[in-house]
Design a protein around this motif. Sequence first.
Motif, PDB file in Angstrom:
ATOM      1  N   GLY A   1       4.958  -4.531  36.322  1.00 14.62           N
ATOM      2  CA  GLY A   1       4.731  -5.321  35.122  1.00 14.62           C
ATOM      3  C   GLY A   1       5.835  -5.217  34.100  1.00 14.62           C
ATOM      4  N   GLY A   2       6.847  -4.380  34.366  1.00 14.92           N
ATOM      5  CA  GLY A   2       7.909  -4.179  33.398  1.00 14.92           C
ATOM      6  C   GLY A   2       9.093  -5.108  33.553  1.00 14.92           C
TER       7      GLY A   2
ATOM      8  N   GLY B   1      -1.873  -7.385  31.393  1.00 12.38           N
ATOM      9  CA  GLY B   1      -0.612  -6.882  30.886  1.00 12.38           C
ATOM     10  C   GLY B   1       0.594  -7.336  31.679  1.00 12.38           C
ATOM     11  N   GLY B   2       0.423  -8.378  32.511  1.00 12.74           N
ATOM     12  CA  GLY B   2       1.496  -8.842  33.383  1.00 12.74           C
ATOM     13  C   GLY B   2       2.702  -9.360  32.634  1.00 12.74           C
ATOM     14  N   PHE B   3       3.824  -9.347  33.315  1.00 14.20           N
ATOM     15  CA  PHE B   3       5.105  -9.691  32.707  1.00 14.20           C
ATOM     16  C   PHE B   3       5.080 -11.066  32.056  1.00 14.20           C
ATOM     17  CE2 PHE B   3       9.382 -11.510  33.026  1.00 14.20           C
ATOM     18  CZ  PHE B   3      10.128 -10.550  32.373  1.00 14.20           C
TER      19      PHE B   3
ATOM     20  N   GLU C   1       0.516 -23.551  32.304  1.00 13.58           N
ATOM     21  CA  GLU C   1       0.981 -22.172  32.174  1.00 13.58           C
ATOM     22  C   GLU C   1      -0.201 -21.229  32.139  1.00 13.58           C
ATOM     23  OE1 GLU C   1       2.833 -19.331  32.591  1.00 13.58           O
ATOM     24  OE2 GLU C   1       4.398 -20.789  32.089  1.00 13.58           O
ATOM     25  N   ARG C   2      -0.013 -20.025  32.678  1.00 14.14           N
ATOM     26  CA  ARG C   2      -1.078 -19.032  32.702  1.00 14.14           C
ATOM     27  C   ARG C   2      -1.228 -18.307  31.364  1.00 14.14           C
ATOM     28  NH1 ARG C   2      -1.981 -17.104  38.062  1.00 14.14           N
ATOM     29  NH2 ARG C   2      -3.283 -15.434  37.220  1.00 14.14           N
TER      30      ARG C   2
ATOM     31  N   ARG D   1      -0.010  -9.305  40.867  1.00 13.54           N
ATOM     32  CA  ARG D   1      -0.564  -8.349  39.914  1.00 13.54           C
ATOM     33  C   ARG D   1       0.437  -8.037  38.807  1.00 13.54           C
ATOM     34  NH1 ARG D   1      -0.208  -3.975  42.740  1.00 13.54           N
ATOM     35  NH2 ARG D   1       1.614  -3.307  41.538  1.00 13.54           N
ATOM     36  N   ALA D   2       1.692  -7.824  39.184  1.00 15.55           N
ATOM     37  CA  ALA D   2       2.701  -7.417  38.206  1.00 15.55           C
ATOM     38  C   ALA D   2       3.045  -8.521  37.220  1.00 15.55           C
ATOM     39  CB  ALA D   2       3.969  -6.969  38.934  1.00 15.55           C
TER      40      ALA D   2
END
Length: 347
Positions: free
Chosen positions: A242-243, A26-28, A101-102, A20-21
């Motif tokens: 996510g940071g 908004g993921g890293f 790549e995502r 998720r992060a």
Amino acid sequence: MGHVTDETCQWQGWREATERALYGPGGFYLRPEGPAGHFRTSVHASPLFAAAVARLLGEVAEELGTAEVDLVDVGAGRGELLTAVLAAVGPSLSVRAYAVERAARPDGLDPRVEWTDRVPRGVRGLLFANEWLDNVPADVAEADATGTARYVEVAPDGRERLGAPVTGPDADWLDRWWPLREPGARAEIGRPRDEAWAAAVASLAAGRAVAVDYAHLREARPPFGSLTGFRAGREVPPVPDGGCDVTSHVALDACAAAPDDGLPAPELVTQRESLGRLGVSGGRPPLALASTDPAGYVRALASAGEAAELTARGGLGDFLWLTQRVPGSVHRPEGPGAPGPRGILAA
């Protein structure tokens, strides 16, 4: 800011929380700046790395007896490696380049690069995965006071607690590859990485698959795991909000054993040795060159410095290269597309 209570906090295993992060909304890894905005890999350290990959690609093409060869970069970032390799290959080689790549395709990328979120099948050439497997999300286990291995659960703010006992295939993996002997000992359960690597290898019809990562082997596992975070070039606590990047070293010996039988034995060597075979040396140029060709000496000195960083002990040179050769005579199983980068099937 108010106190976050357990009732309002979403506790998850580290594998789910990392997914998720890093790759959720908004993921890293979906941010515009890409990985290069936060940490330095071999790709970013020097063009010598891409030149070495280009030479490796040439070797694979020669083995296959063709001038047309595929190059698949798994976990391609923003296409930096492929861009540099395409610039480095000679005119005698025709390269079909795939960036897996995502994140969205970056603006201005070489149009010869096909951007995809799924590893293509039937590849004849080189599949290269630089610092990919360390970001395949993995659960974390810790031995409790009785020595029972339990999943570690984490909150979005990074707090942890012990969850259910580890059972089934995860427990089998720990028993084989990373036994937890003492209370408080921790491990990253590498089974998803093994599966991601096996699927990547299965995408090859012929050629080589190479994974490059910071890794450890069974006889020298870190006793408390290696989970950590990175943000803006600095190592930080791993917080799945996510940071920051959330990453851990790879049990590459377990990955090496994952592809099905019938393939040649895999090879595990240091980056220092691998790059040395490909002509990357950190040796200083002869001092005599300074008087006969001062500009050439400066260039050679700069190149030697970059090579020294790529091959340094205690640094990038200690990364491991896992190489799996796939002869064209080996039958590759048919099936759905291989997992996309970070080991997650694309929708």
